[in-house]
Design a protein around this motif. Structure first.
Motif, PDB file in Angstrom:
ATOM      1  N   ALA A 148       0.833  -1.202   0.000  1.00  0.00           N
ATOM      2  CA  ALA A 148       0.000   0.000   0.000  1.00  0.00           C
ATOM      3  C   ALA A 148       0.868   1.252   0.000  1.00  0.00           C
ATOM      4  O   ALA A 148       0.585   2.217  -0.713  1.00  0.00           O
ATOM      5  CB  ALA A 148      -0.927  -0.005   1.209  1.00  0.00           C
ATOM      6  N   ARG A 149       1.937   1.242   0.767  1.00  0.00           N
ATOM      7  CA  ARG A 149       2.833   2.395   0.821  1.00  0.00           C
ATOM      8  C   ARG A 149       3.533   2.592  -0.528  1.00  0.00           C
ATOM      9  O   ARG A 149       3.658   3.713  -1.016  1.00  0.00           O
ATOM     10  CB  ARG A 149       3.877   2.206   1.915  1.00  0.00           C
ATOM     11  CG  ARG A 149       4.829   3.368   2.020  1.00  0.00           C
ATOM     12  CD  ARG A 149       5.760   3.224   3.207  1.00  0.00           C
ATOM     13  NE  ARG A 149       6.585   4.413   3.299  1.00  0.00           N
ATOM     14  CZ  ARG A 149       7.901   4.393   3.343  1.00  0.00           C
ATOM     15  NH1 ARG A 149       8.548   3.258   3.330  1.00  0.00           N
ATOM     16  NH2 ARG A 149       8.583   5.506   3.428  1.00  0.00           N
ATOM     17  N   ALA A 150       3.986   1.503  -1.134  1.00  0.00           N
ATOM     18  CA  ALA A 150       4.682   1.590  -2.418  1.00  0.00           C
ATOM     19  C   ALA A 150       3.775   2.161  -3.506  1.00  0.00           C
ATOM     20  O   ALA A 150       4.223   2.920  -4.363  1.00  0.00           O
ATOM     21  CB  ALA A 150       5.196   0.220  -2.832  1.00  0.00           C
ATOM     22  N   GLU A 151       2.508   1.815  -3.470  1.00  0.00           N
ATOM     23  CA  GLU A 151       1.575   2.319  -4.469  1.00  0.00           C
ATOM     24  C   GLU A 151       1.339   3.815  -4.325  1.00  0.00           C
ATOM     25  O   GLU A 151       1.086   4.513  -5.306  1.00  0.00           O
ATOM     26  CB  GLU A 151       0.244   1.574  -4.372  1.00  0.00           C
ATOM     27  CG  GLU A 151       0.319   0.145  -4.868  1.00  0.00           C
ATOM     28  CD  GLU A 151      -0.951  -0.643  -4.616  1.00  0.00           C
ATOM     29  OE1 GLU A 151      -1.922  -0.075  -4.068  1.00  0.00           O
ATOM     30  OE2 GLU A 151      -0.971  -1.829  -4.965  1.00  0.00           O
ATOM     31  N   LYS A 152       1.434   4.328  -3.106  1.00  0.00           N
ATOM     32  CA  LYS A 152       1.177   5.746  -2.856  1.00  0.00           C
ATOM     33  C   LYS A 152       2.381   6.639  -3.160  1.00  0.00           C
ATOM     34  O   LYS A 152       2.226   7.846  -3.320  1.00  0.00           O
ATOM     35  CB  LYS A 152       0.762   5.956  -1.401  1.00  0.00           C
ATOM     36  CG  LYS A 152      -0.589   5.380  -1.082  1.00  0.00           C
ATOM     37  CD  LYS A 152      -0.928   5.585   0.370  1.00  0.00           C
ATOM     38  CE  LYS A 152      -2.237   4.912   0.722  1.00  0.00           C
ATOM     39  NZ  LYS A 152      -2.574   5.072   2.133  1.00  0.00           N
ATOM     40  N   LEU A 153       3.574   6.055  -3.233  1.00  0.00           N
ATOM     41  CA  LEU A 153       4.776   6.861  -3.459  1.00  0.00           C
ATOM     42  C   LEU A 153       4.845   7.380  -4.889  1.00  0.00           C
ATOM     43  O   LEU A 153       4.482   6.683  -5.832  1.00  0.00           O
ATOM     44  CB  LEU A 153       6.032   6.034  -3.168  1.00  0.00           C
ATOM     45  CG  LEU A 153       6.275   5.643  -1.725  1.00  0.00           C
ATOM     46  CD1 LEU A 153       7.468   4.713  -1.635  1.00  0.00           C
ATOM     47  CD2 LEU A 153       6.487   6.855  -0.853  1.00  0.00           C
ATOM     48  N   THR A 154       5.372   8.584  -5.018  1.00  0.00           N
ATOM     49  CA  THR A 154       5.576   9.152  -6.348  1.00  0.00           C
ATOM     50  C   THR A 154       6.906   8.647  -6.891  1.00  0.00           C
ATOM     51  O   THR A 154       7.763   8.203  -6.128  1.00  0.00           O
ATOM     52  CB  THR A 154       5.602  10.690  -6.290  1.00  0.00           C
ATOM     53  OG1 THR A 154       6.734  11.093  -5.519  1.00  0.00           O
ATOM     54  CG2 THR A 154       4.334  11.245  -5.668  1.00  0.00           C
ATOM     55  N   PRO A 155       7.122   8.731  -8.206  1.00  0.00           N
ATOM     56  CA  PRO A 155       8.398   8.290  -8.778  1.00  0.00           C
ATOM     57  C   PRO A 155       9.603   9.060  -8.214  1.00  0.00           C
ATOM     58  O   PRO A 155      10.703   8.532  -8.175  1.00  0.00           O
ATOM     59  CB  PRO A 155       8.235   8.551 -10.273  1.00  0.00           C
ATOM     60  CG  PRO A 155       6.772   8.508 -10.508  1.00  0.00           C
ATOM     61  CD  PRO A 155       6.141   9.030  -9.260  1.00  0.00           C
ATOM     62  N   GLU A 156       9.399  10.285  -7.749  1.00  0.00           N
ATOM     63  CA  GLU A 156      10.503  11.060  -7.169  1.00  0.00           C
ATOM     64  C   GLU A 156      10.829  10.596  -5.754  1.00  0.00           C
ATOM     65  O   GLU A 156      11.967  10.678  -5.305  1.00  0.00           O
ATOM     66  CB  GLU A 156      10.149  12.560  -7.136  1.00  0.00           C
ATOM     67  CG  GLU A 156      10.026  13.199  -8.506  1.00  0.00           C
ATOM     68  CD  GLU A 156       8.646  12.976  -9.136  1.00  0.00           C
ATOM     69  OE1 GLU A 156       7.660  12.757  -8.394  1.00  0.00           O
ATOM     70  OE2 GLU A 156       8.576  13.000 -10.373  1.00  0.00           O
ATOM     71  N   GLU A 157       9.830  10.127  -5.026  1.00  0.00           N
ATOM     72  CA  GLU A 157      10.035   9.711  -3.634  1.00  0.00           C
ATOM     73  C   GLU A 157      10.759   8.367  -3.528  1.00  0.00           C
ATOM     74  O   GLU A 157      11.531   8.149  -2.596  1.00  0.00           O
ATOM     75  CB  GLU A 157       8.691   9.618  -2.907  1.00  0.00           C
ATOM     76  CG  GLU A 157       8.046  10.952  -2.638  1.00  0.00           C
ATOM     77  CD  GLU A 157       6.659  10.804  -2.030  1.00  0.00           C
ATOM     78  OE1 GLU A 157       6.352  11.579  -1.119  1.00  0.00           O
ATOM     79  OE2 GLU A 157       5.901   9.917  -2.481  1.00  0.00           O
ATOM     80  N   ARG A 158      10.498   7.475  -4.462  1.00  0.00           N
ATOM     81  CA  ARG A 158      11.087   6.137  -4.384  1.00  0.00           C
ATOM     82  C   ARG A 158      12.613   6.148  -4.354  1.00  0.00           C
ATOM     83  O   ARG A 158      13.220   5.522  -3.479  1.00  0.00           O
ATOM     84  CB  ARG A 158      10.557   5.256  -5.518  1.00  0.00           C
ATOM     85  CG  ARG A 158       9.163   4.752  -5.256  1.00  0.00           C
ATOM     86  CD  ARG A 158       8.793   3.648  -6.223  1.00  0.00           C
ATOM     87  NE  ARG A 158       8.716   4.129  -7.596  1.00  0.00           N
ATOM     88  CZ  ARG A 158       7.593   4.492  -8.201  1.00  0.00           C
ATOM     89  NH1 ARG A 158       6.457   4.427  -7.569  1.00  0.00           N
ATOM     90  NH2 ARG A 158       7.619   4.915  -9.446  1.00  0.00           N
ATOM     91  N   PRO A 159      13.304   6.854  -5.279  1.00  0.00           N
ATOM     92  CA  PRO A 159      14.766   6.860  -5.219  1.00  0.00           C
ATOM     93  C   PRO A 159      15.310   7.530  -3.954  1.00  0.00           C
ATOM     94  O   PRO A 159      16.346   7.119  -3.423  1.00  0.00           O
ATOM     95  CB  PRO A 159      15.198   7.635  -6.459  1.00  0.00           C
ATOM     96  CG  PRO A 159      14.027   7.712  -7.341  1.00  0.00           C
ATOM     97  CD  PRO A 159      12.825   7.504  -6.495  1.00  0.00           C
ATOM     98  N   GLU A 160      14.591   8.541  -3.460  1.00  0.00           N
ATOM     99  CA  GLU A 160      15.012   9.200  -2.217  1.00  0.00           C
ATOM    100  C   GLU A 160      15.036   8.209  -1.060  1.00  0.00           C
ATOM    101  O   GLU A 160      15.993   8.149  -0.296  1.00  0.00           O
ATOM    102  CB  GLU A 160      14.041  10.329  -1.864  1.00  0.00           C
ATOM    103  CG  GLU A 160      14.385  11.671  -2.416  1.00  0.00           C
ATOM    104  CD  GLU A 160      13.352  12.701  -1.982  1.00  0.00           C
ATOM    105  OE1 GLU A 160      13.043  12.768  -0.775  1.00  0.00           O
ATOM    106  OE2 GLU A 160      12.856  13.407  -2.862  1.00  0.00           O
ATOM    107  N   ILE A 161      13.971   7.448  -0.959  1.00  0.00           N
ATOM    108  CA  ILE A 161      13.858   6.468   0.120  1.00  0.00           C
ATOM    109  C   ILE A 161      14.912   5.384  -0.047  1.00  0.00           C
ATOM    110  O   ILE A 161      15.533   4.950   0.922  1.00  0.00           O
ATOM    111  CB  ILE A 161      12.437   5.872   0.156  1.00  0.00           C
ATOM    112  CG1 ILE A 161      11.446   6.965   0.583  1.00  0.00           C
ATOM    113  CG2 ILE A 161      12.356   4.681   1.094  1.00  0.00           C
ATOM    114  CD1 ILE A 161       9.998   6.588   0.437  1.00  0.00           C
TER     115      ILE A 161
END
Length: 76
Positions: free
Chosen positions: A50-63
């Protein structure tokens, strides 16, 4: 996690139960999750998706960078 044995059983009864389990004469019953424990496990199983689906493409690499930094910048 194994269940605790009944404290009211005699030593010989416990030994006999262990022997039967070891030889496969009886099987331990599967513990089904009930109550609060079941609810928390269900949440844990679906939480990451659920968390992965809510993340934007910019947030994923940051995390991912933050996680890699935390993993490899360990102080010994």
């Amino acid at each position: 996690m194994t269940k605790k044995t009944n404290p009211r059983k005699d030593f010989t009864q416990i030994a006999f139960d262990v022997f039967q389990q070891a030889t496969g004469e009886i099987e331990e019953p599967d513990e089904e999750l009930t109550g609060k424990k079941a609810d928390s496990q269900k949440g844990g199983l679906k939480g990451g998706k659920a968390r992965a689906e809510k993340l934007t493409p910019e947030e994923r690499p940051e995390i991912a960078r933050k996680a890699a930094k935390a993993r490899w910048d360990t102080k010994i």
